[in-house]
Design a protein around this motif. Sequence first.
Motif, PDB file in Angstrom:
ATOM      1  N   ALA A  86       0.867  -1.366  -0.064  1.00  0.00           N
ATOM      2  CA  ALA A  86      -0.090   0.157   0.100  1.00  0.00           C
ATOM      3  C   ALA A  86       0.817   1.115  -0.283  1.00  0.00           C
ATOM      4  O   ALA A  86       0.505   2.391  -0.219  1.00  0.00           O
ATOM      5  CB  ALA A  86      -0.571   0.335   1.474  1.00  0.00           C
ATOM      6  N   TRP A  87       2.179   1.006   0.174  1.00  0.00           N
ATOM      7  CA  TRP A  87       2.969   2.477   0.810  1.00  0.00           C
ATOM      8  C   TRP A  87       3.872   2.141  -0.949  1.00  0.00           C
ATOM      9  O   TRP A  87       5.060   3.232  -0.936  1.00  0.00           O
ATOM     10  CB  TRP A  87       3.751   2.518   1.811  1.00  0.00           C
ATOM     11  CG  TRP A  87       2.660   2.678   2.746  1.00  0.00           C
ATOM     12  CD1 TRP A  87       2.693   1.863   3.495  1.00  0.00           C
ATOM     13  CD2 TRP A  87       3.102   3.447   3.407  1.00  0.00           C
ATOM     14  NE1 TRP A  87       1.361   2.108   4.786  1.00  0.00           N
ATOM     15  CE2 TRP A  87       1.788   2.882   4.707  1.00  0.00           C
ATOM     16  CE3 TRP A  87       3.196   5.149   3.364  1.00  0.00           C
ATOM     17  CZ2 TRP A  87       1.343   3.703   5.949  1.00  0.00           C
ATOM     18  CZ3 TRP A  87       2.608   6.154   4.202  1.00  0.00           C
ATOM     19  CH2 TRP A  87       2.119   5.733   5.386  1.00  0.00           C
ATOM     20  N   SER A  88       3.792   1.654  -1.313  1.00  0.00           N
ATOM     21  CA  SER A  88       4.305   1.634  -2.938  1.00  0.00           C
ATOM     22  C   SER A  88       4.554   2.507  -3.523  1.00  0.00           C
ATOM     23  O   SER A  88       3.214   3.592  -3.759  1.00  0.00           O
ATOM     24  CB  SER A  88       4.455   0.944  -3.784  1.00  0.00           C
ATOM     25  OG  SER A  88       3.292   0.525  -4.458  1.00  0.00           O
ATOM     26  N   VAL A  89       6.049   3.450  -4.433  1.00  0.00           N
ATOM     27  CA  VAL A  89       5.920   4.422  -4.812  1.00  0.00           C
ATOM     28  C   VAL A  89       4.486   4.337  -6.200  1.00  0.00           C
ATOM     29  O   VAL A  89       4.213   5.536  -6.251  1.00  0.00           O
ATOM     30  CB  VAL A  89       7.147   4.253  -5.826  1.00  0.00           C
ATOM     31  CG1 VAL A  89       7.514   5.510  -7.125  1.00  0.00           C
ATOM     32  CG2 VAL A  89       8.595   5.088  -4.360  1.00  0.00           C
ATOM     33  N   VAL A 131      -3.755   8.654   1.544  1.00  0.00           N
ATOM     34  CA  VAL A 131      -3.482   9.905   2.567  1.00  0.00           C
ATOM     35  C   VAL A 131      -1.577  10.465   1.767  1.00  0.00           C
ATOM     36  O   VAL A 131      -2.095  12.167   2.019  1.00  0.00           O
ATOM     37  CB  VAL A 131      -3.782   9.915   4.051  1.00  0.00           C
ATOM     38  CG1 VAL A 131      -3.121  10.755   4.991  1.00  0.00           C
ATOM     39  CG2 VAL A 131      -4.708   8.904   4.287  1.00  0.00           C
ATOM     40  N   LEU A 132      -1.172  10.125   1.954  1.00  0.00           N
ATOM     41  CA  LEU A 132       0.023  10.753   1.402  1.00  0.00           C
ATOM     42  C   LEU A 132       0.641  11.621  -0.148  1.00  0.00           C
ATOM     43  O   LEU A 132       0.609  12.867   0.565  1.00  0.00           O
ATOM     44  CB  LEU A 132       1.665   9.294   1.670  1.00  0.00           C
ATOM     45  CG  LEU A 132       2.612   9.631   1.077  1.00  0.00           C
ATOM     46  CD1 LEU A 132       3.331  11.044   2.658  1.00  0.00           C
ATOM     47  CD2 LEU A 132       4.112   8.557   1.421  1.00  0.00           C
ATOM     48  N   ARG A 133      -0.077  10.547  -0.783  1.00  0.00           N
ATOM     49  CA  ARG A 133       0.093  11.832  -1.922  1.00  0.00           C
ATOM     50  C   ARG A 133      -1.080  12.950  -1.494  1.00  0.00           C
ATOM     51  O   ARG A 133      -0.787  14.238  -2.436  1.00  0.00           O
ATOM     52  CB  ARG A 133      -0.951  10.656  -2.977  1.00  0.00           C
ATOM     53  CG  ARG A 133      -1.502  11.587  -4.572  1.00  0.00           C
ATOM     54  CD  ARG A 133      -2.232  10.805  -4.941  1.00  0.00           C
ATOM     55  NE  ARG A 133      -2.198  11.673  -6.226  1.00  0.00           N
ATOM     56  CZ  ARG A 133      -1.115  12.621  -7.681  1.00  0.00           C
ATOM     57  NH1 ARG A 133      -0.410  11.134  -7.147  1.00  0.00           N
ATOM     58  NH2 ARG A 133      -1.069  12.932  -8.181  1.00  0.00           N
ATOM     59  N   ALA A 134      -2.202  13.247  -0.384  1.00  0.00           N
ATOM     60  CA  ALA A 134      -2.650  14.044  -0.286  1.00  0.00           C
ATOM     61  C   ALA A 134      -1.652  15.325   0.363  1.00  0.00           C
ATOM     62  O   ALA A 134      -1.540  16.693  -0.251  1.00  0.00           O
ATOM     63  CB  ALA A 134      -4.368  14.332  -0.095  1.00  0.00           C
ATOM     64  N   GLN A 135      -1.076  14.404   1.361  1.00  0.00           N
ATOM     65  CA  GLN A 135      -0.119  15.708   1.915  1.00  0.00           C
ATOM     66  C   GLN A 135       0.993  15.910   1.246  1.00  0.00           C
ATOM     67  O   GLN A 135       1.230  17.005   1.291  1.00  0.00           O
ATOM     68  CB  GLN A 135       0.146  14.451   3.111  1.00  0.00           C
ATOM     69  CG  GLN A 135      -0.557  14.592   4.603  1.00  0.00           C
ATOM     70  CD  GLN A 135       0.120  13.326   5.734  1.00  0.00           C
ATOM     71  OE1 GLN A 135       0.631  12.512   4.860  1.00  0.00           O
ATOM     72  NE2 GLN A 135       0.418  13.166   6.570  1.00  0.00           N
ATOM     73  N   ASP A 142       3.499  12.075   7.289  1.00  0.00           N
ATOM     74  CA  ASP A 142       3.386  11.200   7.528  1.00  0.00           C
ATOM     75  C   ASP A 142       2.338   9.998   7.042  1.00  0.00           C
ATOM     76  O   ASP A 142       2.363   8.537   7.660  1.00  0.00           O
ATOM     77  CB  ASP A 142       3.128  11.099   9.440  1.00  0.00           C
ATOM     78  CG  ASP A 142       1.939  11.791   9.488  1.00  0.00           C
ATOM     79  OD1 ASP A 142       0.740  11.594   8.510  1.00  0.00           O
ATOM     80  OD2 ASP A 142       1.287  11.309  10.379  1.00  0.00           O
ATOM     81  N   GLY A 143       2.373   9.935   5.944  1.00  0.00           N
ATOM     82  CA  GLY A 143       0.773   8.984   5.721  1.00  0.00           C
ATOM     83  C   GLY A 143      -0.725   8.651   6.496  1.00  0.00           C
ATOM     84  O   GLY A 143      -1.048   7.412   5.871  1.00  0.00           O
ATOM     85  N   ALA A 144      -1.013   9.609   7.605  1.00  0.00           N
ATOM     86  CA  ALA A 144      -1.568   9.329   8.841  1.00  0.00           C
ATOM     87  C   ALA A 144      -2.853  10.877   8.258  1.00  0.00           C
ATOM     88  O   ALA A 144      -2.160  12.127   8.380  1.00  0.00           O
ATOM     89  CB  ALA A 144      -1.816   9.261   9.480  1.00  0.00           C
ATOM     90  N   PRO A 157      10.117  10.325  10.904  1.00  0.00           N
ATOM     91  CA  PRO A 157      11.138   9.572  10.638  1.00  0.00           C
ATOM     92  C   PRO A 157      11.552   7.882   9.491  1.00  0.00           C
ATOM     93  O   PRO A 157      11.081   7.226   9.306  1.00  0.00           O
ATOM     94  CB  PRO A 157      12.520   9.789  11.464  1.00  0.00           C
ATOM     95  CG  PRO A 157      12.311  10.727  11.753  1.00  0.00           C
ATOM     96  CD  PRO A 157      10.771  11.516  11.956  1.00  0.00           C
ATOM     97  N   ALA A 158       9.564   7.591  10.731  1.00  0.00           N
ATOM     98  CA  ALA A 158       8.746   6.948  10.886  1.00  0.00           C
ATOM     99  C   ALA A 158       8.699   6.543   9.327  1.00  0.00           C
ATOM    100  O   ALA A 158       8.606   5.326   8.702  1.00  0.00           O
ATOM    101  CB  ALA A 158       7.750   6.226  11.414  1.00  0.00           C
TER     102      ALA A 158
END
Length: 327
Positions: free
Chosen positions: A28-31, A52-56, A70-72, A159-160
Motif C-alpha cells: 500500500a505504500w509503494s511508489v 493520504v500521503l499523496r494528498a499530504q 506521515d501518511g495518516a 523519520p518513520a
Amino acid sequence: MLKRTLLAVISACAASAAFAQAAPAAGAWSVEAVNAADAAPTVGANAKGAAVLRAQILLDRARFSSGELDGAYGSNLRLAIAGYQKKQGINVSGTVDAATWTALNADAAAVLIPYTLQESDVAGPFAAVPVNMAEQAKLTALGYASAEEALAEKFHASPALLKRLNPGRDFSRAGEQIVVPNVLDIAPLSQAKKIVVDRSDGTLTLLDAEGVVLAQYPATTGSSRDPLPVGEWKVDSVLMNPVFHYNPKLFWDAKADEKAAKIAPGPNNPVGVAWIDLSKPHYGIHGTPSPSTIGKTQSHGCIRLTNWDVTAVAKAVSAGAQVLLQE
C-alpha cells in the motif's frame, strides 16, 4: 553558523531508471500507489496509506502544509484540506473528495521521487542533543542527531515514514538511492504583507497585499498559562539561524535553580532555524526541533512551526508586515 544545504533532486525524466535501482517499498505504500493520479479514494477520518500521503505531499506543494508528512489523516491534514478547499472554491469539508482530487492532481509532478544521498547529507557532524538548557549552552552548534533526522526534515517527512518508504536502505552512506517526497522543487512564495494566526484552529496563514491567501501552515499557538497575545502587531525583524537567549524568568515551568543560557544556532535549537520577531516584546514566530508536536502540544505564547514551514514564512515576510493574532 549552521547552514542547511538544499540539493537538487533527480529530474522527473530520469525517475523511471532511478526507481529501478531504488527498490521502492511494497504494498500500500509503494511508489506506484502513491504516485497514482487516478481513482484515488476519498481521504478522511482515520485514513492511512498511499492516498493520504499523496494528498499530504500535493497539499505541501500547494503551500497548504499539514506539517510532518506521515501518511495518516489527522487534525493538521484536515485543516490543510479545508484551507485548500476554501481557496479553490470547493465545498469545505476537510475531506479529500473527487473535486478536491481533481484540483490537487492539476499538479502533474510525481509526488515520490528518487534521490541519491550526497556527501553533504551524511557528513555531519551528528550528535545527540541534551534536553537540559545548561548542557545545550556548552555546545557550539545544535545540529542534527543523525543523517536520518536531517533527511527527514529536509523532505518534510517523519523519520518513520522515511524508513517505511526505504526498507533496508542505509541513510548514512553517500551514493545510496532512496525515495523521498517531492517537496523541494516548489516556486518561492510571493511577498506576504499579512500574517494571520488563528488560535481556534491552530493555523498560520499568509496573505498578499490584496488579501489573497498565499499559504497556510499548522501552528502551535500558546497555552492556558501563556496564551497567544491576541491583537494586531507587526514584524520587527527576521533572523535566520538564531541564537536562543534562554531567560528562565520568562518561563513559568523553569526550575528554581536554572540560570540564563545562550544556545547556539542549529535545527535543534529550541527556536529552530528562524525567529520572526514581533512588535509584542518577547514574542515571535519560530521553528522547532520537534516537528511532530506542531498543532498537538502547547507553547509559551509564541507561534511555533516546523523548521521547513518557518523557513518558507521567513523568506516571504519582512519587517513591517502586519500580524493579526486572533482567537
